[in-house]
Design an enzyme around this catalytic site. Structure first.
Site, PDB file in Angstrom:
ATOM      1  CD  GLU A  30      -7.162  -6.070   3.159  1.00 47.85           C
ATOM      2  OE1 GLU A  30      -7.332  -5.808   1.945  1.00 47.85           O
ATOM      3  OE2 GLU A  30      -6.451  -5.378   3.919  1.00 47.85           O
ATOM      4  CG  ASN A  67      -1.825   1.147   1.326  1.00 48.11           C
ATOM      5  OD1 ASN A  67      -1.401   2.288   1.139  1.00 48.11           O
ATOM      6  ND2 ASN A  67      -3.081   0.909   1.608  1.00 48.11           N
ATOM      7  CG  HIS A  73      -5.422  -1.572   9.241  1.00 48.51           C
ATOM      8  ND1 HIS A  73      -4.943  -0.873  10.303  1.00 48.51           N
ATOM      9  CD2 HIS A  73      -6.047  -0.668   8.452  1.00 48.51           C
ATOM     10  CE1 HIS A  73      -5.274   0.403  10.184  1.00 48.51           C
ATOM     11  NE2 HIS A  73      -5.938   0.551   9.065  1.00 48.51           N
ATOM     12  CB  THR A 111      -9.463   1.787   7.189  1.00 49.31           C
ATOM     13  OG1 THR A 111      -9.037   2.372   5.972  1.00 49.31           O
ATOM     14  CG2 THR A 111     -10.812   1.141   7.003  1.00 49.31           C
ATOM     15  CG  HIS A 125      -8.339   4.094   0.994  1.00 46.38           C
ATOM     16  ND1 HIS A 125      -8.527   3.982   2.348  1.00 46.38           N
ATOM     17  CD2 HIS A 125      -9.560   4.417   0.479  1.00 46.38           C
ATOM     18  CE1 HIS A 125      -9.806   4.228   2.639  1.00 46.38           C
ATOM     19  NE2 HIS A 125     -10.445   4.509   1.513  1.00 46.38           N
ATOM     20  NE  ARG A 156      -9.534   8.441   4.026  1.00 49.58           N
ATOM     21  CZ  ARG A 156      -9.654   7.546   5.017  1.00 49.58           C
ATOM     22  NH1 ARG A 156      -8.792   6.580   5.165  1.00 49.58           N
ATOM     23  NH2 ARG A 156     -10.647   7.644   5.873  1.00 49.58           N
ATOM     24  NE  ARG A 163      -7.881  11.527   5.043  1.00 53.77           N
ATOM     25  CZ  ARG A 163      -8.314  10.960   6.154  1.00 53.77           C
ATOM     26  NH1 ARG A 163      -7.493  10.264   6.913  1.00 53.77           N
ATOM     27  NH2 ARG A 163      -9.564  11.088   6.529  1.00 53.77           N
ATOM     28  CG  HIS A 211       1.436   6.086   4.761  1.00 58.46           C
ATOM     29  ND1 HIS A 211       0.802   7.032   5.538  1.00 58.46           N
ATOM     30  CD2 HIS A 211       0.879   4.899   5.099  1.00 58.46           C
ATOM     31  CE1 HIS A 211      -0.077   6.441   6.320  1.00 58.46           C
ATOM     32  NE2 HIS A 211      -0.054   5.146   6.084  1.00 58.46           N
ATOM     33  CD  GLU A 264      -7.069  -0.310   1.110  1.00 54.78           C
ATOM     34  OE1 GLU A 264      -7.271   0.749   1.742  1.00 54.78           O
ATOM     35  OE2 GLU A 264      -6.192  -1.112   1.404  1.00 54.78           O
TER      36      GLU A 264
HETATM   37  N1  PXP Z   1      -5.809  -2.980   4.257  1.00 61.14           N
HETATM   38  C1  PXP Z   1      -6.750  -2.007   4.315  1.00 61.14           C
HETATM   39  C2  PXP Z   1      -8.156  -2.347   3.938  1.00 61.14           C
HETATM   40  C3  PXP Z   1      -6.410  -0.689   4.698  1.00 61.14           C
HETATM   41  O1  PXP Z   1      -7.360   0.254   4.738  1.00 61.14           O
HETATM   42  C4  PXP Z   1      -5.064  -0.399   4.987  1.00 61.14           C
HETATM   43  C5  PXP Z   1      -4.668   1.006   5.356  1.00 61.14           C
HETATM   44  O2  PXP Z   1      -4.877   1.851   4.283  1.00 61.14           O
HETATM   45  C6  PXP Z   1      -4.127  -1.441   4.906  1.00 61.14           C
HETATM   46  C7  PXP Z   1      -4.518  -2.718   4.567  1.00 61.14           C
HETATM   47  C8  PXP Z   1      -2.670  -1.194   5.209  1.00 61.14           C
HETATM   48  O3  PXP Z   1      -2.522  -0.872   6.552  1.00 61.14           O
HETATM   49  P1  PXP Z   1      -1.092  -0.361   7.076  1.00 61.14           P
HETATM   50  O4  PXP Z   1      -0.803   0.924   6.389  1.00 61.14           O
HETATM   51  O5  PXP Z   1      -1.318  -0.225   8.544  1.00 61.14           O
HETATM   52  O6  PXP Z   1      -0.107  -1.442   6.734  1.00 61.14           O
END
Ligand code: PXP
Length: 255
Positions: free
Chosen positions: A151, A7, A190, A101, A43, A45, A49, A10, A70
């Site tokens: 998931e 992901n 997550h 999330t 994601h 959003r 953001r 960031h 996402e």
């Molecule tokens: N899975 C989902 C559905 C999420 O919303 C996120 C965060 O955007 C992640 C995985 C990844 O989480 P993390 O950034 O804490 O690894």
């Protein structure tokens, strides 16, 4: 053996801190793939953001692994997904004021609307996954919706105090087994880090882990390709005895 979806939200967060053009998440998606990512997750959003529409369009054209989008289960996002055609849509709950999330979807309370959206996306050849807590009631509801993927939210495991982690890991293991019995395919994510990922990666039946924050944080020290490479090693060769400790000095094993 679980695969790794990286992901890159960031990366976009850093860019949006200055509303400028760098760092570009599209470039970093390529670096993640070079490091061995099996897929790229973003994601989009509703408040935009971090990831922007332009990012998703360019990622669709450039990602050579799999693109997982996402998004909230809204009409506007569905229109975008049908236009972009990611390999997978992961439907997540979204609240504007949240930092990230927070919980899984409450699928049971919206079976009709979610089921209709799952059907429309799947009819267009887009895989759909529902982000849910490791809860049998939610898994049943996912099945009723016609979803083929879930998931599992690993946040409670990731945030649990040491004494509670084993119980949270058991919940994830039991949910994975139940989901498989129900015919669902299972991803998870997550809050997973270099310290806590191995026991989750060792759970039988999990197909993909989606990890963002920890990899991007490590990338600040070692670079994104290397950070992805190191996470991939942990996921693909989890030490069964590495419960909760992780590498003592934070450095993953070299093989
Ligand atoms: N899975 C989902 C559905 C999420 O919303 C996120 C965060 O955007 C992640 C995985 C990844 O989480 P993390 O950034 O804490 O690894």
């Amino acid at each position: 053996m679980a695969s790794l979806g990286v992901n890159i939200d960031h990366i976009a967060n850093v860019r949006q801190a200055r509303r400028t053009v760098e760092p570009d998440p599209v470039t970093y998606a390529l670096l993640a793939e070079l490091g061995g990512a099996d897929g790229i997750t973003v994601h989009l959003r509703e408040d935009r953001r971090h990831i922007q529409d332009r990012d998703v369009e360019l990622l669709r054209a450039t990602v050579r692994t799999r693109l997982n989008l996402e998004m909230a289960a809204t009409d506007a996002m569905e229109t975008i997904a049908l236009r972009i055609r990611p390999d997978m849509v992961t439907l997540v709950p979204e609240r504007r004021e949240e930092v990230t999330t927070e919980g899984g979807l409450d699928v049971g309370s919206q079976i009709a609307s979610l089921g209709a959206m799952v059907g429309r996306l799947q009819d267009e050849g887009i895989g759909v996954s529902l982000f849910v807590d490791p809860d049998p009631v939610q898994l049943d509801a996912c099945c009723t919706c016609g979803a083929r993927w879930v998931e599992l939210h690993t946040g409670r495991y990731a945030e649990a105090r040491w004494a509670d982690q084993a119980a949270e890991l058991d919940r994830l293991g039991e949910a994975t087994a139940l989901a498989r019995q129900l015919g669902l395919r299972v991803n998870a994510g997550h809050g997973l880090t270099y310290q806590n990922v191995e026991p989750v990666a060792a759970l039988p039946g999990l197909e993909e882990l989606n990890i963002g924050h920890s990899i991007v944080a490590r990338a600040l020290a070692v670079g994104l390709s290397q950070a992805v490479r190191e996470m991939r090693i942990l996921i693909q060769n989890p030490r069964q005895d590495a419960l909760f400790g992780g590498p003592a000095d934070g450095v993953p094993p070299s093989s």
